[in-house]
Enzyme design. Structure first.
Site, mmCIF file in Angstrom:
data_model
loop_
_atom_site.group_PDB
_atom_site.id
_atom_site.type_symbol
_atom_site.label_atom_id
_atom_site.label_comp_id
_atom_site.label_asym_id
_atom_site.label_seq_id
_atom_site.Cartn_x
_atom_site.Cartn_y
_atom_site.Cartn_z
ATOM 1 N N LYS A 136 -33.362 -16.394 -3.477
ATOM 2 C CA LYS A 136 -34.599 -16.131 -2.759
ATOM 3 C C LYS A 136 -34.893 -17.265 -1.805
ATOM 4 C CE LYS A 136 -39.489 -16.004 -3.661
ATOM 5 N NZ LYS A 136 -40.544 -16.154 -4.619
ATOM 6 N N LYS A 169 -34.118 -20.650 -5.962
ATOM 7 C CA LYS A 169 -35.311 -20.382 -5.180
ATOM 8 C C LYS A 169 -35.592 -21.591 -4.305
ATOM 9 C CE LYS A 169 -40.231 -19.419 -5.541
ATOM 10 N NZ LYS A 169 -41.337 -18.986 -6.408
HETATM 11 C C1 PBG Z 1 -44.533 -17.730 -7.300
HETATM 12 C C2 PBG Z 1 -43.827 -16.909 -6.303
HETATM 13 C C3 PBG Z 1 -43.792 -17.039 -4.904
HETATM 14 C C4 PBG Z 1 -43.088 -15.928 -4.419
HETATM 15 C C5 PBG Z 1 -42.688 -15.205 -5.527
HETATM 16 N N1 PBG Z 1 -43.134 -15.832 -6.672
HETATM 17 C C6 PBG Z 1 -44.444 -17.983 -3.994
HETATM 18 C C7 PBG Z 1 -44.114 -19.396 -4.021
HETATM 19 O O1 PBG Z 1 -43.202 -19.870 -4.685
HETATM 20 O O2 PBG Z 1 -44.857 -20.106 -3.348
HETATM 21 C C8 PBG Z 1 -42.837 -15.595 -2.977
HETATM 22 C C9 PBG Z 1 -42.591 -14.165 -2.685
HETATM 23 C C10 PBG Z 1 -42.703 -13.770 -1.266
HETATM 24 O O3 PBG Z 1 -42.869 -14.593 -0.347
HETATM 25 O O4 PBG Z 1 -42.632 -12.555 -1.021
HETATM 26 N N2 PBG Z 1 -44.062 -18.978 -7.551
#
Ligand code: PBG
Length: 322
Positions: free
Chosen positions: A248, A195
């Site tokens: 992601k 991520k």
């Molecule tokens: C929580 C999380 C996030 C997303 C999914 N889980 C946001 C982040 O890390 O700030 C993003 C999902 C999206 O942008 O659709 N940590």
């Protein structure tokens, strides 16, 4: 001596021919729909940067889940907006937290629908970071306890899969151990393994009200420049017991989806994140591109790169078209 013996256009001449040789297929069962659950009753508040997506109270959420099930969508992933936030993310692991109550309601009303829960703390902390803040930074090992407790509480509520998105080191192992100890040895873990600290999460942070109040997430989420490091993250998560690994965002990271597909023999998921969704919707609203075709082309590209599962805000629209 290729041409004129070989004419690539022969197999493109008609839709039946194109359909016969198509390599990549989309099906609703491959999509996971992200949903945002909030307190209250009868609440259906549209997220301004994500048209067609809402903060939903549990009664409304259940309606959207019933619709998702009837469209044949693979499942939903839940994000919670708690009644209140605090320094220790209590709402994340409370037995009667917003997500825990939502899962119970869905399992009661739409039992056939697969329910995944996002396991993270950023929606529950007053500072908006994904874990316990010590001396201005997120403390890795202290945060693992919160994550493990959240995952167990989600499983107890009936979640089919838990999905940690925090990017703490060792969280898959910590969650696996806690789930097993609590009698949930059969609950799979979908880890957000690679991520990235991405600008494309912008609209989500409005949706989940989870923007960090100071600093950013670069001390725990990955540097977008690093592909080899992403493979290490994935490898470690698999070693720790991840059943499915995720990359992601999706479209800007297709190279890593392909690399992971070639290297690892676990199911690969990809998250077409909020910003990827909003860009397409905004361009379509301006008349700059065709919404449906952009949606299907982007989903097809993510599948072609090697993802078998796609988390996408287009899940409903794509399922209706297919
Ligand atoms: C929580 C999380 C996030 C997303 C999914 N889980 C946001 C982040 O890390 O700030 C993003 C999902 C999206 O942008 O659709 N940590």
């Amino acid at each position: 001596m290729a041409y004129p013996i070989h004419r690539m256009r022969r197999l493109r001449a008609t839709e039946p021919l194109r359909s016969l040789v198509r390599e990549t297929h989309l099906a609703p069962s491959q999509f996971i729909l992200p949903l945002f659950v909030c307190p209250g009753e009868g609440v259906r508040r549209e997220i301004s940067a994500m048209p067609g997506n809402f903060q939903l109270s549990i009664d409304e959420l259940v309606k959207d889940c019933a619709e998702a099930a009837s469209l044949g969508i693979g499942g939903v992933i839940l994000f919670g907006l708690p009644e209140s936030k605090d320094e220790v993310a209590s709402g994340a692991y409370a037995e009667d937290g917003i997500v825990q109550r939502a899962v119970r309601a869905i399992k009661r009303e739409v039992p056939r629908l697969l329910v995944i829960t996002d396991v993270c703390n950023c929606e529950y902390t007053s500072h908006g970071h994904c874990g316990k803040v010590v001396n201005g930074d997120v403390d890795n090992d202290a945060t693992l306890e919160w994550l493990a407790a959240s995952a167990v509480s989600h499983a107890r509520a009936g979640a089919d899969i838990v999905a940690p998105s925090d990017m703490m080191d060792g969280r898959v192992a910590a969650i696996r151990k806690a789930l097993d100890a609590a009698g949930f040895a059969n609950t799979p873990i979908l880890s957000y393994a690679a991520k990235f600290a991405s600008v494309f999460y912008g609209p989500f942070r409005e949706a989940a009200e989870s923007a960090p109040q100071f600093g950013d997430r670069r001390s725990y989420q990955m540097d977008p420049a690093n592909g080899r490091e992403a493979m290490r993250e994935i490898e470690l998560d698999i070693e720790e017991g991840a059943d499915i690994v995720m990359i992601k965002p999706a479209l800007p990271y297709l190279d890593l989806i392909r690399m992971a597909r070639d290297r690892f023999d676990v199911p690969i998921a990809a998250y077409q994140v909020s910003g990827e969704f909003s860009m397409i919707v905004a361009a379509a609203r301006n008349g700059w591109l065709d919404r449906d075709r952009a949606m299907l082309e982007s989903l097809t590209a993510i599948r072609r790169a090697g993802a078998s599962i796609i988390l996408t805000y287009f899940a409903r629209d794509a399922a209706r078209l297919l």
